[in-house]
Design a protein around this motif. Structure first.
Motif, PDB file in Angstrom:
ATOM      1  N   HIS A  20      33.269  61.100  56.330  1.00  0.00           N
ATOM      2  CA  HIS A  20      33.037  60.270  55.882  1.00  0.00           C
ATOM      3  C   HIS A  20      33.804  59.960  57.769  1.00  0.00           C
ATOM      4  O   HIS A  20      34.116  58.204  58.107  1.00  0.00           O
ATOM      5  CB  HIS A  20      33.690  59.581  55.012  1.00  0.00           C
ATOM      6  N   ILE A  21      33.744  60.794  58.860  1.00  0.00           N
ATOM      7  CA  ILE A  21      34.185  60.710  59.546  1.00  0.00           C
ATOM      8  C   ILE A  21      33.334  60.116  60.811  1.00  0.00           C
ATOM      9  O   ILE A  21      32.739  61.446  60.831  1.00  0.00           O
ATOM     10  CB  ILE A  21      35.883  61.780  59.969  1.00  0.00           C
ATOM     11  N   SER A  22      33.073  59.817  61.858  1.00  0.00           N
ATOM     12  CA  SER A  22      32.276  59.972  62.650  1.00  0.00           C
ATOM     13  C   SER A  22      32.425  59.205  64.227  1.00  0.00           C
ATOM     14  O   SER A  22      33.071  58.714  64.501  1.00  0.00           O
ATOM     15  CB  SER A  22      30.772  59.089  61.957  1.00  0.00           C
ATOM     16  N   PHE A  23      32.305  59.284  65.472  1.00  0.00           N
ATOM     17  CA  PHE A  23      32.242  59.343  67.070  1.00  0.00           C
ATOM     18  C   PHE A  23      31.068  58.155  66.607  1.00  0.00           C
ATOM     19  O   PHE A  23      30.084  57.914  66.812  1.00  0.00           O
ATOM     20  CB  PHE A  23      31.388  60.505  67.330  1.00  0.00           C
ATOM     21  N   HIS A  24      31.924  57.117  67.588  1.00  0.00           N
ATOM     22  CA  HIS A  24      30.395  56.213  67.831  1.00  0.00           C
ATOM     23  C   HIS A  24      31.765  55.761  69.672  1.00  0.00           C
ATOM     24  O   HIS A  24      31.994  56.003  70.112  1.00  0.00           O
ATOM     25  CB  HIS A  24      30.925  54.599  67.048  1.00  0.00           C
ATOM     26  N   GLY A  25      30.275  55.214  70.243  1.00  0.00           N
ATOM     27  CA  GLY A  25      30.840  54.557  72.141  1.00  0.00           C
ATOM     28  C   GLY A  25      31.180  53.362  71.926  1.00  0.00           C
ATOM     29  O   GLY A  25      32.284  53.211  71.017  1.00  0.00           O
ATOM     30  N   ASP A  26      31.455  53.180  73.266  1.00  0.00           N
ATOM     31  CA  ASP A  26      32.602  52.338  73.773  1.00  0.00           C
ATOM     32  C   ASP A  26      32.208  50.941  72.764  1.00  0.00           C
ATOM     33  O   ASP A  26      33.409  50.315  72.748  1.00  0.00           O
ATOM     34  CB  ASP A  26      32.261  51.899  75.471  1.00  0.00           C
ATOM     35  N   VAL A  27      31.001  50.337  72.859  1.00  0.00           N
ATOM     36  CA  VAL A  27      30.419  49.530  72.627  1.00  0.00           C
ATOM     37  C   VAL A  27      31.264  49.292  70.730  1.00  0.00           C
ATOM     38  O   VAL A  27      31.890  47.934  70.081  1.00  0.00           O
ATOM     39  CB  VAL A  27      28.903  49.499  72.220  1.00  0.00           C
ATOM     40  N   ASP A  28      31.725  50.391  69.646  1.00  0.00           N
ATOM     41  CA  ASP A  28      32.516  49.974  68.584  1.00  0.00           C
ATOM     42  C   ASP A  28      33.844  50.328  69.184  1.00  0.00           C
ATOM     43  O   ASP A  28      34.541  49.927  68.091  1.00  0.00           O
ATOM     44  CB  ASP A  28      31.228  50.803  67.778  1.00  0.00           C
ATOM     45  N   ASN A  29      33.729  51.290  69.679  1.00  0.00           N
ATOM     46  CA  ASN A  29      35.398  51.958  69.552  1.00  0.00           C
ATOM     47  C   ASN A  29      36.129  52.023  70.896  1.00  0.00           C
ATOM     48  O   ASN A  29      36.341  52.931  71.032  1.00  0.00           O
ATOM     49  CB  ASN A  29      35.002  53.073  68.501  1.00  0.00           C
ATOM     50  N   PHE A  30      35.924  51.254  71.951  1.00  0.00           N
ATOM     51  CA  PHE A  30      36.985  51.629  72.763  1.00  0.00           C
ATOM     52  C   PHE A  30      37.176  49.385  72.639  1.00  0.00           C
ATOM     53  O   PHE A  30      36.113  48.657  72.999  1.00  0.00           O
ATOM     54  CB  PHE A  30      36.189  51.720  73.848  1.00  0.00           C
ATOM     55  N   TRP A  31      38.682  49.587  73.107  1.00  0.00           N
ATOM     56  CA  TRP A  31      39.120  48.366  73.290  1.00  0.00           C
ATOM     57  C   TRP A  31      39.305  47.777  74.137  1.00  0.00           C
ATOM     58  O   TRP A  31      40.512  48.033  75.120  1.00  0.00           O
ATOM     59  CB  TRP A  31      40.432  47.843  72.221  1.00  0.00           C
ATOM     60  N   GLU A  32      39.448  46.737  74.620  1.00  0.00           N
ATOM     61  CA  GLU A  32      39.735  46.696  76.138  1.00  0.00           C
ATOM     62  C   GLU A  32      40.266  44.688  75.824  1.00  0.00           C
ATOM     63  O   GLU A  32      39.207  43.932  75.593  1.00  0.00           O
ATOM     64  CB  GLU A  32      38.947  46.964  77.689  1.00  0.00           C
ATOM     65  N   MET A  33      41.697  44.448  77.048  1.00  0.00           N
ATOM     66  CA  MET A  33      42.222  43.538  76.884  1.00  0.00           C
ATOM     67  C   MET A  33      40.789  42.393  78.035  1.00  0.00           C
ATOM     68  O   MET A  33      40.826  41.429  77.258  1.00  0.00           O
ATOM     69  CB  MET A  33      42.922  42.977  77.814  1.00  0.00           C
ATOM     70  N   GLY A  34      40.442  43.120  79.011  1.00  0.00           N
ATOM     71  CA  GLY A  34      39.447  42.077  79.730  1.00  0.00           C
ATOM     72  C   GLY A  34      38.778  43.008  81.308  1.00  0.00           C
ATOM     73  O   GLY A  34      39.099  44.453  79.978  1.00  0.00           O
ATOM     74  N   GLU A  35      38.243  42.697  81.322  1.00  0.00           N
ATOM     75  CA  GLU A  35      37.398  43.198  83.008  1.00  0.00           C
ATOM     76  C   GLU A  35      38.592  44.251  83.078  1.00  0.00           C
ATOM     77  O   GLU A  35      37.987  45.597  83.549  1.00  0.00           O
ATOM     78  CB  GLU A  35      37.001  42.706  83.820  1.00  0.00           C
ATOM     79  N   THR A  36      39.931  43.946  83.519  1.00  0.00           N
ATOM     80  CA  THR A  36      41.041  44.726  83.901  1.00  0.00           C
ATOM     81  C   THR A  36      41.856  44.842  82.548  1.00  0.00           C
ATOM     82  O   THR A  36      41.791  43.729  81.801  1.00  0.00           O
ATOM     83  CB  THR A  36      41.488  44.259  85.624  1.00  0.00           C
ATOM     84  N   GLY A  37      43.064  45.439  82.627  1.00  0.00           N
ATOM     85  CA  GLY A  37      44.764  46.008  82.167  1.00  0.00           C
ATOM     86  C   GLY A  37      44.303  47.212  81.223  1.00  0.00           C
ATOM     87  O   GLY A  37      43.419  47.637  81.286  1.00  0.00           O
ATOM     88  N   PRO A  38      45.737  46.810  80.415  1.00  0.00           N
ATOM     89  CA  PRO A  38      45.218  47.707  78.735  1.00  0.00           C
ATOM     90  C   PRO A  38      44.143  48.106  78.258  1.00  0.00           C
ATOM     91  O   PRO A  38      43.595  46.209  77.585  1.00  0.00           O
ATOM     92  CB  PRO A  38      46.734  47.109  78.490  1.00  0.00           C
ATOM     93  N   CYS A  39      43.783  49.090  77.514  1.00  0.00           N
ATOM     94  CA  CYS A  39      42.836  49.341  77.159  1.00  0.00           C
ATOM     95  C   CYS A  39      42.976  50.481  76.549  1.00  0.00           C
ATOM     96  O   CYS A  39      44.040  51.556  76.796  1.00  0.00           O
ATOM     97  CB  CYS A  39      41.229  49.407  78.189  1.00  0.00           C
ATOM     98  N   GLY A  40      42.267  51.170  75.711  1.00  0.00           N
ATOM     99  CA  GLY A  40      42.017  52.058  75.118  1.00  0.00           C
ATOM    100  C   GLY A  40      41.119  52.420  73.762  1.00  0.00           C
ATOM    101  O   GLY A  40      40.340  51.821  73.403  1.00  0.00           O
TER     102      GLY A  40
END
Length: 707
Positions: free
Chosen positions: A150-170
């Protein structure tokens, strides 16, 4: 069955036991972030910590943040009521780590709360991780007993969070629950693969754990942050649906009482599915309106006020579909305040005001709707196609107060379309006209600072001192010939809360600078001045406030507090401050009240204030926790964001307010208070202008001459 209030409290208590500090929700109407129409995520009030602008006062935090997504980038308004889970207002439960614990504890605790406290079935839970985050993947496998399949890998769209165009993210890891194949809305699509993140209604995202470890650069590259953060968000409405085993968010107790009240008032029973859209829209929108107005939002024709007016009118329009032609939304405010008021006390404290504003807007809209419907029918009668032009949609909005989505609803009822592209072009033309008429101040980020000291933070001494020795942290020469200076210590009050800034001098033996304005940015006091002689240096300076100028401001500020209390005595407890200007020569006070204040009432208000002036009561100012301040009866301003420790200014026995401004030592120093005028400032907002001291005396002398 656990109630929504119990689920919220269990979340908070769980993380308090894990060493987290409970941080109350910030206002849903942002006071210090011009980039946001509304607070739309739990992280908004912690933004300055993630950006490194300020150090967090705690390592771990937990809260339930009030959020609205009904304008700008995050806008769910058009979907509300049509499905089971979109909302304009929602609560985001979150736990936070500011350079303390990281992925392992965040994952373990989320799993523990979901499966051991709330007893959600482990075989129905799924975890997603970012393609690059093998660490999170291994933690899920080794630190929890989730089914590894039940654990799966996904790309940036679903599993990478960004505050904006620049700045903290992960990267982030999300927890989903399988509600069953019967909830898949694409079961008839032969190309649909029913799995997590497959864009069907079967799998519901419950919780998002964000691991902020990078800073995004303008060239899209990533550099590691100095500290790593945990930022999580779990939607209360979705959690309630799952824990209470309901088929829709609207079936939970967060909405059920409101929907029952709608059915009772309209005598139209609630039916799930497409037949219940009107009930769901109204239930959602009244929650949004109550929370927004309690936090200082006000329906109007621009900005967030326009969004609130649009929401209210959308709800009222759906009320018409339930045969409600008279104001009724305001009656639902009682249900909202009763259900949510224990945790969000502002709803009960401001209930009379909330009802007054909503009812007035409903009455205004009924008139608008009747006039606008006539215009709409004229437009339809002249149509030569099946599309209403963008210009006509704009005229209905600009002249008749019809938001485009209301025109859309009316058009759909007649099997017509509207030209939204054309409307957007007309709106852009209007915005351009507004921009052309505006004067924009120099942005702080455009200033080229020259640093003399490493630290920029300013220590404010102005409550106790009118002068101090100090050093210059940094300075900049402005395009208009003025100079901007940040000091390490200052007695100068920066413009804030309606009070104008102090003026005075910054000088030493060789240099003198006349200070004409002071602005505060984060913890810096930016002094704007003119060099009289000498030049900037690393030498010691003396900063000295112009005492008579400050005293004039203090007279008007203390008089404003007396006026506020007097208004509430005469007009009622619904009176709340909605804006003010405390200048040297007069004061202006905006407050909530529907009707004009008549002459007799104004005379009584004036007498009450002057009686307090004659008593010459000594003022007190003390620092206390925000909870203690509110418990003591201190009034807080709508929409204002307060720190954990606040300053309470009191006129004992008469007035007590949270206030960061400068005041007199006693009320007698006001001398004399005189109201100049009373007028309308905006819908539901009245304005009083008044003078004090010598200015009041001169005004009376001038009146005598004119008579």
């Amino acid at each position: 069955m656990l109630t929504g209030n119990e689920i919220r409290q269990q979340f908070i208590d769980f993380f308090k036991e894990k060493g987290h500090i409970f941080v109350p929700s910030s206002s849903v109407v942002p006071t210090d972030d011009p980039t946001l129409l509304f607070t739309n995520a739990g992280m908004n009030q912690f933004k300055q910590y993630f950006l490194g602008i300020q150090d967090a006062p705690y390592k771990r935090a937990v809260n339930s943040q009030k959020c609205i997504r009904a304008g700008g980038k995050h806008n769910d308004l058009e979907e509300v009521g049509k499905d089971s889970y979109h909302h304009t207002f929602f609560e985001m439960l979150g736990n936070w780590s500011f350079g303390d614990y990281y992925k392992e504890d965040a994952i373990k605790w989320a799993w523990e709360l979901l499966t051991e406290v709330w007893k959600l079935p482990k075989d129905k839970l799924y975890a997603t991780v970012h393609d690059s985050d093998y660490e999170a993947y291994e933690l899920w496998k080794t630190k929890t007993d989730i089914n590894p399949e039940h654990i799966s890998f996904h790309g940036d769209v679903d599993n990478f969070w960004e505050m904006g165009e620049t700045g903290p993210c992960g990267p982030c890891t999300e927890i989903h629950i399988d509600t069953g194949i019967e909830y898949c809305d694409k079961v008839d699509d032969p190309n649909h693969n029913c799995v997590v993140n497959s864009d069907c209604h079967r799998y519901i995202e419950l919780w998002n754990l964000v691991f902020m470890q990078f800073e995004r650069q303008e060239d899209r590259s990533l550099i590691p942050l100095k500290n790593k953060f945990v930022d999580t968000g779990a939607g209360l409405e979705r959690l309630c649906r799952v824990i209470q085993n309901k088929t829709s968010n609207y079936d939970t107790d967060l909405f059920a009482n409101i929907i029952d009240a709608i059915a009772d008032i309209t005598q139209e029973p609630y039916l799930a599915g497409d037949d219940g859209v009107a009930h769901r829209v109204i239930a959602d929108h009244i929650r949004c309106l109550c929370f927004a107005i309690a936090d200082g939002g006000m329906p109007s024709n621009e900005g967030r006020g326009y969004v609130l007016r649009r929401i209210l009118r959308r709800a009222a329009r759906y009320g018409r579909l339930l045969n409600q032609n008279q104001p009724f939304l305001y009656q639902l405010s009682d249900i909202v305040a009763e259900h949510f008021g224990k945790h969000f006390s502002e709803l009960k404290e401001k209930l009379a005001y909330i009802k007054m504003i909503i009812k007035a807007e409903e009455e205004r809209f009924n008139l608008t709707l009747d006039n606008g419907l006539n215009k709409f029918n004229e437009i339809v009668d002249k149509l030569k196609s099946d599309t209403i032009s963008g210009l006509d949609v704009f005229i209905l909005y600009d002249t008749y107060g019809f938001p485009p989505d209301l025109t859309q609803i009316l058009a759909e009822e007649k099997q017509l379309k509207i030209d939204m592209d054309g409307f957007d072009k007309e709106m852009e033309k209007q915005k351009e006209r507004a921009r052309s008429a505006s004067n924009f101040k120099l942005k702080l980020e455009d200033i080229n600072w020259i640093h003399l000291k490493e630290k920029d933070e300013t220590v404010f001494l102005g409550y106790d001192q009118s002068s101090t020795e100090c050093f210059i942290n940094k300075y900049a020469l402005n395009e208009n010939g003025k100079i901007s200076i940040v000091l390490d210590k200052t007695p100068f009050y920066a413009e804030s809360g309606g009070q104008v800034a102090d003026t005075g001098r910054l000088f030493n033996d060789s240099t003198e600078i006349r200070i004409i304005d002071v602005q505060k940015h984060n913890n810096e006091y930016i002094h704007v001045g003119e060099i009289v002689k000498g030049e900037i240096s690393k030498d010691k300076f003396t900063a000295m406030v112009e005492d008579e100028y400050r005293l004039s401001i203090a007279r008007n500020h203390t008089a404003t507090h007396l006026l506020h209390a007097a208004l509430r005595q005469v007009l009622g407890e619904h009176v709340q401050q909605k804006g003010s200007l405390v200048a040297t020569n007069y004061l202006r006070f905006d407050f909530t009240h529907i009707n004009a204040v008549n002459q007799k009432e104004l005379e009584i208000i004036e007498d009450i204030v002057n009686n307090e002036v004659k008593k010459a009561t000594n003022l007190t100012a003390e620092l206390m926790s925000i909870d203690d301040a509110k418990s003591s009866g201190a009034m807080a301003l709508f929409g204002e964001k307060y720190a954990d420790e606040v300053r309470v200014v009191s006129v004992p026995g008469f007035s007590k307010e949270l206030c960061g401004g400068t005041h007199l030592e006693n009320t007698g120093q006001i001398g004399f208070f005189k109201i100049l005028s009373e007028s309308s400032s905006a819908a539901g907002i009245r304005r009083i202008e008044a003078v004090t001291g010598t200015n009041a005396e001169q005004y009376v002398k001038q009146l005598k001459k004119e008579i």
